[in-house]
Write a protein that holds these residues in place. Sequence first.
Motif, mmCIF file in Angstrom:
data_model
loop_
_atom_site.group_PDB
_atom_site.id
_atom_site.type_symbol
_atom_site.label_atom_id
_atom_site.label_comp_id
_atom_site.label_asym_id
_atom_site.label_seq_id
_atom_site.Cartn_x
_atom_site.Cartn_y
_atom_site.Cartn_z
ATOM 1 N N PRO A 20 16.835 -29.028 14.536
ATOM 2 C CA PRO A 20 15.761 -28.568 13.885
ATOM 3 C C PRO A 20 14.350 -27.949 14.573
ATOM 4 C CG PRO A 20 16.065 -30.510 12.887
ATOM 5 C CD PRO A 20 17.154 -30.503 14.174
ATOM 6 N N ILE A 21 14.160 -28.676 15.551
ATOM 7 C CA ILE A 21 13.205 -28.119 16.550
ATOM 8 C C ILE A 21 13.461 -26.892 17.269
ATOM 9 C CG2 ILE A 21 12.102 -28.674 19.196
ATOM 10 C CD1 ILE A 21 12.372 -31.577 18.422
ATOM 11 N N ILE A 23 15.058 -24.618 15.654
ATOM 12 C CA ILE A 23 15.051 -23.635 14.396
ATOM 13 C C ILE A 23 13.343 -23.565 14.247
ATOM 14 C CG2 ILE A 23 15.249 -23.346 11.826
ATOM 15 C CD1 ILE A 23 17.563 -25.089 12.092
ATOM 16 N N GLN A 24 12.753 -24.485 14.672
ATOM 17 C CA GLN A 24 11.234 -24.310 14.334
ATOM 18 C C GLN A 24 10.737 -23.461 15.335
ATOM 19 O OE1 GLN A 24 8.928 -27.885 14.134
ATOM 20 N NE2 GLN A 24 7.153 -26.870 13.833
ATOM 21 N N PHE A 27 11.575 -19.826 14.709
ATOM 22 C CA PHE A 27 10.531 -19.639 13.313
ATOM 23 C C PHE A 27 9.166 -19.337 13.790
ATOM 24 C CE2 PHE A 27 8.119 -20.079 9.582
ATOM 25 C CZ PHE A 27 8.997 -19.816 8.469
ATOM 26 N N LYS B 14 15.938 -28.163 6.112
ATOM 27 C CA LYS B 14 15.134 -28.093 7.515
ATOM 28 C C LYS B 14 14.564 -26.764 7.451
ATOM 29 C CE LYS B 14 16.223 -32.191 9.355
ATOM 30 N NZ LYS B 14 15.176 -33.069 8.989
ATOM 31 N N ILE B 18 10.695 -26.552 7.432
ATOM 32 C CA ILE B 18 9.854 -25.913 8.724
ATOM 33 C C ILE B 18 8.759 -24.859 8.122
ATOM 34 C CG2 ILE B 18 10.115 -24.423 10.438
ATOM 35 C CD1 ILE B 18 12.468 -25.802 11.141
ATOM 36 N N ALA B 19 9.333 -24.023 7.001
ATOM 37 C CA ALA B 19 8.535 -23.108 6.502
ATOM 38 C C ALA B 19 7.114 -23.585 5.969
ATOM 39 C CB ALA B 19 9.357 -22.238 5.739
ATOM 40 N N ILE B 22 4.813 -25.384 8.429
ATOM 41 C CA ILE B 22 4.010 -24.273 9.460
ATOM 42 C C ILE B 22 3.029 -23.395 8.558
ATOM 43 C CG2 ILE B 22 4.641 -22.147 10.259
ATOM 44 C CD1 ILE B 22 6.633 -23.016 12.087
ATOM 45 N N PHE B 23 3.373 -23.243 7.227
ATOM 46 C CA PHE B 23 2.396 -22.359 6.598
ATOM 47 C C PHE B 23 1.314 -23.438 5.950
ATOM 48 C CE2 PHE B 23 5.855 -19.132 6.372
ATOM 49 C CZ PHE B 23 4.773 -18.229 6.764
ATOM 50 N N ILE B 118 10.605 -33.264 10.292
ATOM 51 C CA ILE B 118 11.427 -31.748 10.705
ATOM 52 C C ILE B 118 12.286 -32.805 11.786
ATOM 53 C CG2 ILE B 118 11.380 -29.814 12.000
ATOM 54 C CD1 ILE B 118 8.761 -29.196 10.984
#
Lengths: 132, 351
Positions: A20-21, A23-24, A27, B14, B18-19, B22-23, B118
């Motif tokens: 996941p890290i 992916i982040q 992103f 995930k 994450i979205a 972050i937002f 996350i």
Amino acid sequence: MTWLTLLLDVQDTSAASYLPIAIQLIFAAGFVAAMIGMSALVGPKRQTKDKLETFTSGITTHGDARQPMAIKYFLVAILFVLFDVEVIFFYPYAVNFRSLGWAGFVEVLMFVGFFLIGFTYIIKKGALTWED
Amino acid sequence: MTILALDWFLLIEKLILIAIIIFASLGVALYTTFAERKVAAILQDRPGPNRAGPFGLLQPLADGLKLITKEEIIPTHANKWLFILGPGLAMTAALMTCAVVPWGGTIEVLGHQVDLQIADVNIGILYVFAVVSMGVYGVMIGGWASNNKFSLMAALRAASQAISYELAMGLSLIALLMVTGSLSLRTIVEQQVGHVWNIVYQPLGFLIFFICALAECNRTPFDLPEAENELNFGYHQEYSSMKLGFYLFSEYINMFISSTIMATMFFGGYDLPFVTSHLSIPGTAAIVGIVVLMAKVVMFIFLFMWIRWTIPRFRYDQLMDLGWKKMIPLALANMLVTGFFILWHQNNWHF
């Protein structure tokens, strides 16, 4: 299908928790790049020679900033590297110190002793003195 | 094929998480700028921003829009790619730190258990340190690439200040790790749920951590890199448009994340004190957890602001003296005393 099997392989190891890290990271970096690109597109472009000069509050600039800076900063950076390595050595100890008992504690006391000798040395040498 | 289906669910879960996070952190940072101006206004007995929308609530959106639509300036003497990379790196690093924070318990979505975190990596807090250190590169690269003496001086100050206080910060956390025995943030929170919070065991450790967090976020009284009477504007003085916005934004996101880390490490994270029985409706506990964590975070952010508008700035030598000659020995002593008492207690108060 190779990347799918790769994904499955990753799942079996402890490295799965880092997926996941990754992916982040994609992103976040994508978001940052998109925003910088967008502001470059949206903003006006009326650039003149004077506007692109280095800003020094209206005073004419003398030379550029590619010149030696105070050695103190370099000393701080070097000392940071030294001491940070020593701090990192405390982490595995802190997680395991219950099982290491008093013997481990005495050994860490010795380590802290060495740490403090180095620390006193750099202070006596004046490496952290900022006023001359 | 069932394994594959599970993978896809995990991946989508995930991605959504994450979205959202972050937002959400961007939104929080946006409104922290507004809150900062309002808090400053209240402390200085003036109205503060009140024109854009009701109570000025649309002010941060207007500011953001203005920043995006401003002209981009890359000075002719600057190093073009590093100049762009600097704020990008600072912002990316700021957005990456939230990955290991547990935002709440577990909720059930479509029959799947979804952790509100996350990534539950076992090195937790070390990951945060690593990513925060990357943020220093953003400032350093930006200040150097500007090819402006003021920017370079401010960047050097920022870097040496950040690394100096990182030492004391790391040492103060080691004492906490001795109490918890784990680096994983979720484990640390779960140990505190229903028990006393870590602040009870580590009051001095928290104080050191808090002071270091102020320094790491370049907040007053440690805002030497932005001392405008000495340095014009700071390391970002050649920047304009969204690149400037990213530097300012990353600072507010860092403030938000360090408040979250403090709430998680020392104040029980999403734990609501004195409520031991689980709430009956499924999912409610997790939502209450998020609200509780956010309340703690807001409290810390307010404390950051209160300090900023109350205390004047240090001199540079005072700052370095405090970091090296006071914080580091204090944190070392705290670590040894903590270790001593835990071992003593473990051996039933015998040696």
